[in-house]
Design an enzyme around this catalytic site. Structure first.
Site, short mmCIF file in Angstrom:
data_model
loop_
_atom_site.label_atom_id
_atom_site.label_comp_id
_atom_site.label_asym_id
_atom_site.label_seq_id
_atom_site.Cartn_x
_atom_site.Cartn_y
_atom_site.Cartn_z
N TYR A 151 -19.45 -7.00 -33.03
CA TYR A 151 -18.69 -5.96 -34.31
C TYR A 151 -19.43 -4.62 -34.66
O TYR A 151 -19.18 -3.56 -35.09
CB TYR A 151 -18.40 -6.23 -35.78
CG TYR A 151 -17.27 -7.51 -35.53
CD1 TYR A 151 -16.01 -7.36 -33.93
CD2 TYR A 151 -15.97 -8.05 -36.59
CE1 TYR A 151 -15.14 -7.73 -33.94
CE2 TYR A 151 -15.61 -8.78 -36.23
CZ TYR A 151 -14.42 -9.02 -35.02
OH TYR A 151 -13.60 -9.42 -35.30
N LYS A 165 -19.48 -19.82 -27.18
CA LYS A 165 -19.17 -19.86 -25.64
C LYS A 165 -20.61 -19.40 -25.02
O LYS A 165 -20.76 -19.26 -23.70
CB LYS A 165 -18.70 -18.61 -25.72
CG LYS A 165 -17.60 -18.30 -24.42
CD LYS A 165 -16.25 -19.33 -24.76
CE LYS A 165 -15.78 -19.17 -23.25
NZ LYS A 165 -14.68 -19.98 -22.94
N ASP A 174 -12.94 -21.77 -27.70
CA ASP A 174 -11.66 -22.00 -27.11
C ASP A 174 -11.42 -23.69 -27.18
O ASP A 174 -10.49 -23.38 -28.14
CB ASP A 174 -11.70 -21.50 -25.18
CG ASP A 174 -12.51 -22.51 -24.61
OD1 ASP A 174 -14.16 -22.57 -25.17
OD2 ASP A 174 -12.31 -22.22 -23.10
N ASP A 218 -14.11 -14.48 -37.41
CA ASP A 218 -13.18 -13.27 -37.86
C ASP A 218 -12.19 -14.29 -37.33
O ASP A 218 -10.77 -14.48 -37.76
CB ASP A 218 -13.33 -12.38 -37.21
CG ASP A 218 -11.60 -11.37 -37.29
OD1 ASP A 218 -11.48 -11.55 -38.49
OD2 ASP A 218 -12.21 -10.08 -36.57
N ASP A 277 -9.44 -17.79 -39.63
CA ASP A 277 -8.01 -17.13 -40.02
C ASP A 277 -7.19 -18.50 -39.71
O ASP A 277 -6.52 -18.70 -40.11
CB ASP A 277 -7.64 -15.99 -38.68
CG ASP A 277 -7.64 -14.67 -40.46
OD1 ASP A 277 -8.15 -14.82 -41.13
OD2 ASP A 277 -7.10 -13.58 -40.23
#
Ligand code: NAD
Length: 362
Positions: free
Chosen positions: A144, A195, A227, A251, A255
């Site tokens: 970001y 990852k 994943d 992020d 959620d």
């Protein structure tokens, strides 16, 4: 000896002032019950309320007050009224400025299943019953914020957009420390998500977190690829205690974790820096559709105040009192409209606050 704390309150917009009033009453009651705590509250403007009053969403005075306090309790910002303003005047810009100004690099979001609200989740009760986890997300680095970034025209006339995912040793170490310390305050189990099978930045992340674990031999460290972590969160969320991950993965995973509980009016969060005050706020927004109607659920705000006590001020006993009071009012069948179910008693925001105060005293 009495511990004195200066707390900056940012009620913000929409339902913000209503839910903040409940949290302040709860904090005052807790201080009186504890006997060894005292709070000085100072209020400041942020978001749309600040735009209306002084023409900008984060006045310098607000940032100064926040910096000069032990913790910052925020309700929510935003609303239709300010949606058409240019970006620099939008309430959300005030919130981002606040996070940057206080150098809050760690975001902590718990997801805990409240037995009384288990049916609010879209997952089966047997899958989520007993879930109690914390996502620690890096907040000021990663893709970001990475540079270079942009959209450019290629020689073939196509456009190409790109971003950079980058973390340095020190950025990984400081979020890693917050995560290990957080795990220590919980069940001493930490899962780092990356990852590393594909991304070099993740390989560095994994190496640094692994090296750091030598300093925390009492915390059990595991690693998962993102994943798989997403799958495991909905398949068997009870396996997790504390999760640490970078900005982008965090992020998304925070959620997913939040929605295991199914009720947005119940979710608190904390954002912490290296030093200086932390920022404590509900996950939900300013709910302009129900603002001023005494319908808001104040529990996420009240639980944010509990997080402030536990993680910001190191007052776990006072935090426990608040969390137990929330438990008691739910056990007694009291609900706000957003979490109601057949057979429960629906209360307004203010009346829910009064029940919390009663529960604190019992
Ligand atoms: P929202 O979270 O405000 O509302 C989503 C839905 O959930 C609405 O129907 C609302 O009534 C309900 N809801 C939310 N909190 C509730 C509570 N405590 N009690 C009962 N019901 C509740 O999200 P939105 O509608 O997407 O955004 C509204 C405004 O809030 C926007 O301006 C947005 O930018 C802002 N926002 C602010 C924050 C923040 O301050 N951190 C976060 C998200 C959105």
């Amino acid at each position: 000896m009495t511990q004195e704390y200066r707390i900056t309150l940012l009620p913000g917009d929409g339902i913000g002032p209503e839910i903040m009033a409940v949290a302040v009453d709860v904090l005052k009651t807790v201080a009186a019950l504890q006997g060894n705590l005292s709070f000085t509250f100072q209020e400041a403007l942020v978001g749309g309320a600040a735009v209306d009053a002084v023409g900008q969403p984060l006045p310098e005075e607000t940032l100064d007050k926040c910096r000069n306090s032990d913790a910052v309790l925020l309700a929510a910002i935003g609303g239709y009224k300010w949606d058409a303003l240019p970006r620099e005047l939008r309430p959300e810009t005030g919130l981002l400025g606040l996070r940057a100004g206080l150098e809050l690099f760690a975001n902590l979001r718990p997801a805990q299943i409240v037995p009384q609200l288990i049916n609010a989740s879209s997952l089966k009760p047997e899958v989520i019953s007993g879930v109690d986890l914390m996502v620690v997300r890096e907040l000021t680095g990663g893709i970001y914020f990475g540079k270079p970034r942009g959209i450019f025209a290629t020689e073939t006339g196509e456009q190409r957009g790109f971003n950079t995912m980058a973390y340095s040793d020190s950025e990984i170490d400081r979020i890693g420390r917050v995560a290990f310390e957080t795990a220590r305050k919980r069940s001493r189990k930490l899962c780092s998500v990356d990852k590393a099978n594909v991304l070099e930045v993740s390989q560095l992340w994994r190496d640094r977190i692994t090296a750091l674990s030598a300093e925390y031999p009492d915390v059990e460290l595991t690693h998962l690829y993102v994943d798989n972590a997403a799958m495991q969160l909905v398949r068997a969320p009870k396996q997790f205690d504390t999760i640490v991950t970078g900005n982008l993965f965090g992020d998304i995973l925070s959620d997913i974790a939040a929605m295991l509980t199914g009720s947005i009016g119940m979710l608190p969060s904390a954002s912490m820096g290296a030093s200086g005050p932390g920022l404590f706020e509900p996950v939900h927004g300013s709910a302009p559709d129900i603002a001023g109607q005494d319908k808001a659920n104040p529990l996420a705000q009240v639980l944010s105040a509990a997080m402030m006590l536990r993680y910001g001020l190191n007052q776990p006993e006072a935090a426990n009192r608040i969390e137990q009071a929330v438990q008691k009012v739910l056990e007694a069948g009291y609900r706000t409209i957003d979490i109601q179910s057949p057979g429960t008693t629906v209360l307004g925001c203010q009346a829910m606050g009064e029940e919390l105060i009663r529960a604190l005293g019992t």
